[in-house]
Design an enzyme around this catalytic site. Structure first.
Site, PDB file in Angstrom:
ATOM      1  N   GLY A 124       0.780  -1.230   0.000  1.00 14.52           N
ATOM      2  CA  GLY A 124       0.000   0.000   0.000  1.00 14.52           C
ATOM      3  C   GLY A 124       0.811   1.279   0.000  1.00 14.52           C
ATOM      4  N   ASN A 176       1.468   3.034  -2.604  1.00 11.03           N
ATOM      5  CA  ASN A 176       0.749   3.963  -3.489  1.00 11.03           C
ATOM      6  C   ASN A 176      -0.479   4.541  -2.791  1.00 11.03           C
ATOM      7  OD1 ASN A 176       1.868   4.254  -6.376  1.00 11.03           O
ATOM      8  ND2 ASN A 176       2.161   2.088  -5.912  1.00 11.03           N
ATOM      9  N   HIS A 202       0.628   1.159 -13.217  1.00 10.98           N
ATOM     10  CA  HIS A 202       1.429   0.018 -13.670  1.00 10.98           C
ATOM     11  C   HIS A 202       2.910   0.434 -13.672  1.00 10.98           C
ATOM     12  CE1 HIS A 202       2.355  -3.722 -15.650  1.00 10.98           C
ATOM     13  NE2 HIS A 202       3.194  -3.036 -16.409  1.00 10.98           N
ATOM     14  N   GLU A 236     -11.289  -3.650 -20.962  1.00  8.47           N
ATOM     15  CA  GLU A 236     -11.412  -5.111 -20.868  1.00  8.47           C
ATOM     16  C   GLU A 236     -10.086  -5.838 -21.054  1.00  8.47           C
ATOM     17  OE1 GLU A 236     -13.658  -3.101 -22.045  1.00  8.47           O
ATOM     18  OE2 GLU A 236     -15.593  -3.761 -21.225  1.00  8.47           O
ATOM     19  N   ASP A 247      -3.938  -3.967 -19.105  1.00 11.69           N
ATOM     20  CA  ASP A 247      -3.053  -2.800 -19.293  1.00 11.69           C
ATOM     21  C   ASP A 247      -3.208  -2.164 -20.674  1.00 11.69           C
ATOM     22  OD1 ASP A 247      -2.012  -3.345 -16.725  1.00 11.69           O
ATOM     23  OD2 ASP A 247      -0.477  -4.672 -17.549  1.00 11.69           O
ATOM     24  N   GLU A 261       5.768   6.373  -9.622  1.00 13.30           N
ATOM     25  CA  GLU A 261       4.426   5.955  -9.187  1.00 13.30           C
ATOM     26  C   GLU A 261       3.811   6.886  -8.145  1.00 13.30           C
ATOM     27  OE1 GLU A 261       3.777   1.760  -8.374  1.00 13.30           O
ATOM     28  OE2 GLU A 261       5.723   1.300  -9.240  1.00 13.30           O
TER      29      GLU A 261
END
Ligand code: GAR
Length: 207
Positions: free
Chosen positions: A12, A14, A110, A148, A151, A181
């Site tokens: 966690g 991020n 990502h 769907e 990435d 990030e």
């Protein structure tokens, strides 16, 4: 006020970057309504509780099959009536029903420059192992909307990070987190909270 749910599976960091940015005022007009994990042991849940944020665990292990888990997960998420779902190191495949219901309202961080080192099987440390194995000089991170595919959704922000001589996957992972990030995920949330992000013909426009 943008109400968000943050979905997590692990440490966690991020999530912490988001919470710190809200405290610091670099994310404005945003409230974390809930943090949800598939993993009861995720330290991210502790980080949420420490801030007085509702921390929920829904584990696939508690359901007969994946379909039952997916339904329960979506039902639980819907209870919070959030505007945006943030995948912050969430390692469960998002069910199509949820993607359809939250079209362009789910974002993911990502740890590479998409379209490099992404797709099925590229998550966490594996991404950095592959980047080092290929010998790239530059890597980074990407925030994108979730569609769907794996990435494949519209890219919101990216930030490059240099690979250094002697990097191990762990060292590189840490640098990508610190330099990319933890910066671009809060930035993307803030842009969305200010109403500055639109998706047109599958591409992101930032005003
Ligand atoms: C982060 O590096 C994130 O980019 C990655 O998992 C890590 C979670 O760390 N996500 C993926 O690989 C998704 N494909 P955190 O729990 O400390 O935020």
């Amino acid at each position: 006020m943008l109400k968000i749910a943050v979905l997590v599976s692990g440490g966690g960091t991020n999530l912490q970057a988001i919470l710190d940015a809200i405290d610091a005022g670099t994310i404005t007009n945003t409230q974390v309504a809930v943090v949800i994990s598939n993993n009861a042991g995720a330290y991210a849940l502790e980080r949420a509780r420490a801030k007085g944020i509702e921390a929920v665990c829904i584990s696939p292990k508690d359901y007969d099959d994946r379909a039952a888990f997916n339904d329960a997960f979506l039902e639980r998420l819907n209870q919070y009536e959030v505007d945006l779902v943030v995948l912050a190191g969430f390692l469960v495949v998002i069910p199509e029903k949820m993607i359809a219901q939250y079209r362009n309202r789910i974002i993911n961080i990502h740890p590479s420059l998409i379209p490099s080192f992404c797709g099925t099987g590229f998550y966490g440390l594996k991404v950095h192992e592959q980047a080092l194995a290929r010998g790239v000089r530059v890597t980074g991170a990407t925030v994108h909307f979730v569609d769907e595919g794996t990435d494949t959704g519209p890219i919101i922000l990216q930030k490059a990070v240099e690979v250094q001589q002697g990097d191990t996957p762990k060292v590189l992972q840490q640098r990508v987190m610190e330099q990319a990030e933890w910066k671009i995920l809060p930035q993307a949330i803030n842009l969305i909270a200010q109403g500055r992000v639109r998706v047109v013909d599958g591409r992101v426009h930032i005003s």
